[in-house]
Design a protein around this motif. Structure first.
Motif, PDB file in Angstrom:
ATOM      1  N   ARG A 126      30.369  36.643  54.712  1.00  0.00           N
ATOM      2  CA  ARG A 126      31.001  36.495  53.564  1.00  0.00           C
ATOM      3  C   ARG A 126      32.296  36.780  53.475  1.00  0.00           C
ATOM      4  O   ARG A 126      32.744  38.249  54.027  1.00  0.00           O
ATOM      5  CB  ARG A 126      30.256  37.269  52.298  1.00  0.00           C
ATOM      6  CG  ARG A 126      30.896  37.281  50.866  1.00  0.00           C
ATOM      7  CD  ARG A 126      30.223  38.145  49.932  1.00  0.00           C
ATOM      8  NE  ARG A 126      30.459  37.903  48.692  1.00  0.00           N
ATOM      9  CZ  ARG A 126      31.705  38.463  48.184  1.00  0.00           C
ATOM     10  NH1 ARG A 126      32.463  39.126  48.790  1.00  0.00           N
ATOM     11  NH2 ARG A 126      32.291  37.906  47.043  1.00  0.00           N
ATOM     12  N   VAL A 127      33.191  36.287  52.779  1.00  0.00           N
ATOM     13  CA  VAL A 127      34.705  36.675  53.005  1.00  0.00           C
ATOM     14  C   VAL A 127      34.838  36.906  51.406  1.00  0.00           C
ATOM     15  O   VAL A 127      34.717  36.209  50.447  1.00  0.00           O
ATOM     16  CB  VAL A 127      35.591  35.335  53.327  1.00  0.00           C
ATOM     17  CG1 VAL A 127      36.992  35.872  53.037  1.00  0.00           C
ATOM     18  CG2 VAL A 127      35.387  35.174  54.873  1.00  0.00           C
ATOM     19  N   GLY A 128      35.406  38.362  51.160  1.00  0.00           N
ATOM     20  CA  GLY A 128      35.824  38.568  49.999  1.00  0.00           C
ATOM     21  C   GLY A 128      35.164  40.090  49.769  1.00  0.00           C
ATOM     22  O   GLY A 128      34.662  40.846  50.439  1.00  0.00           O
ATOM     23  N   PRO A 129      35.596  40.568  48.510  1.00  0.00           N
ATOM     24  CA  PRO A 129      35.544  42.049  48.170  1.00  0.00           C
ATOM     25  C   PRO A 129      34.068  42.374  48.061  1.00  0.00           C
ATOM     26  O   PRO A 129      33.268  41.381  47.765  1.00  0.00           O
ATOM     27  CB  PRO A 129      36.177  42.497  46.810  1.00  0.00           C
ATOM     28  CG  PRO A 129      36.486  41.156  46.272  1.00  0.00           C
ATOM     29  CD  PRO A 129      36.537  40.063  47.318  1.00  0.00           C
ATOM     30  N   ALA A 130      33.668  43.588  48.182  1.00  0.00           N
ATOM     31  CA  ALA A 130      32.443  44.040  48.024  1.00  0.00           C
ATOM     32  C   ALA A 130      31.598  43.739  46.605  1.00  0.00           C
ATOM     33  O   ALA A 130      32.252  43.645  45.567  1.00  0.00           O
ATOM     34  CB  ALA A 130      31.952  45.456  48.141  1.00  0.00           C
TER      35      ALA A 130
END
Length: 130
Positions: A126-130
């Protein structure tokens, strides 16, 4: 850009058992089965990117490629953790436990790496913030 990716297998029935259980975790199912080589296509629907298993067309042993990997995208980090754990539970082997590669932030890359029982490498990411 990708229609489907294919992984070689030396034991179609064992590979089907593994991928039925693993890919079923993310809503994928068998979309196509051909007698020749045991070609089995998994996905959520025809026309969407899919994953296939098959015996090699040339009749030689299936061997994992060095540097080859199939990466599967997820919406949430917890889904990656669950998918990775299922892969290992089903007989896969660890190639990199779930975690952030690089720094946190909008472009954070959260991934887990594993090999199926025949040595094919896969990644859940997954790409992106938590």
């Amino acid at each position: 850009m990708i229609g489907y990716a294919t992984l070689g297998t030396n034991n179609v029935e064992k590979a089907r058992e593994y991928y039925d259980a693993l890919l079923g975790e993310i809503g994928a199912k068998r979309l196509m089965e051909l007698e020749e080589g045991g070609f089995t296509l998994y996905g959520t629907e025809m026309g969407a990117p899919s994953l296939a298993i098959t015996q090699p067309y040339n009749g030689e042993a299936a061997v994992p490629g060095n540097g080859n990997m199939i990466a599967i995208p997820f919406e949430q980090r917890s889904q990656i953790d669950s998918f990775y754990n299922k892969a290992i539970e089903l007989g896969g082997s660890d190639e990199g436990a779930p975690g952030v590669r690089g720094g946190e932030g909008p472009q954070a890359f959260y991934a887990a790496y594993f090999r199926d029982p025949e040595g094919n490498k896969l990644c859940a990411f997954r790409v992106g913030p938590a």
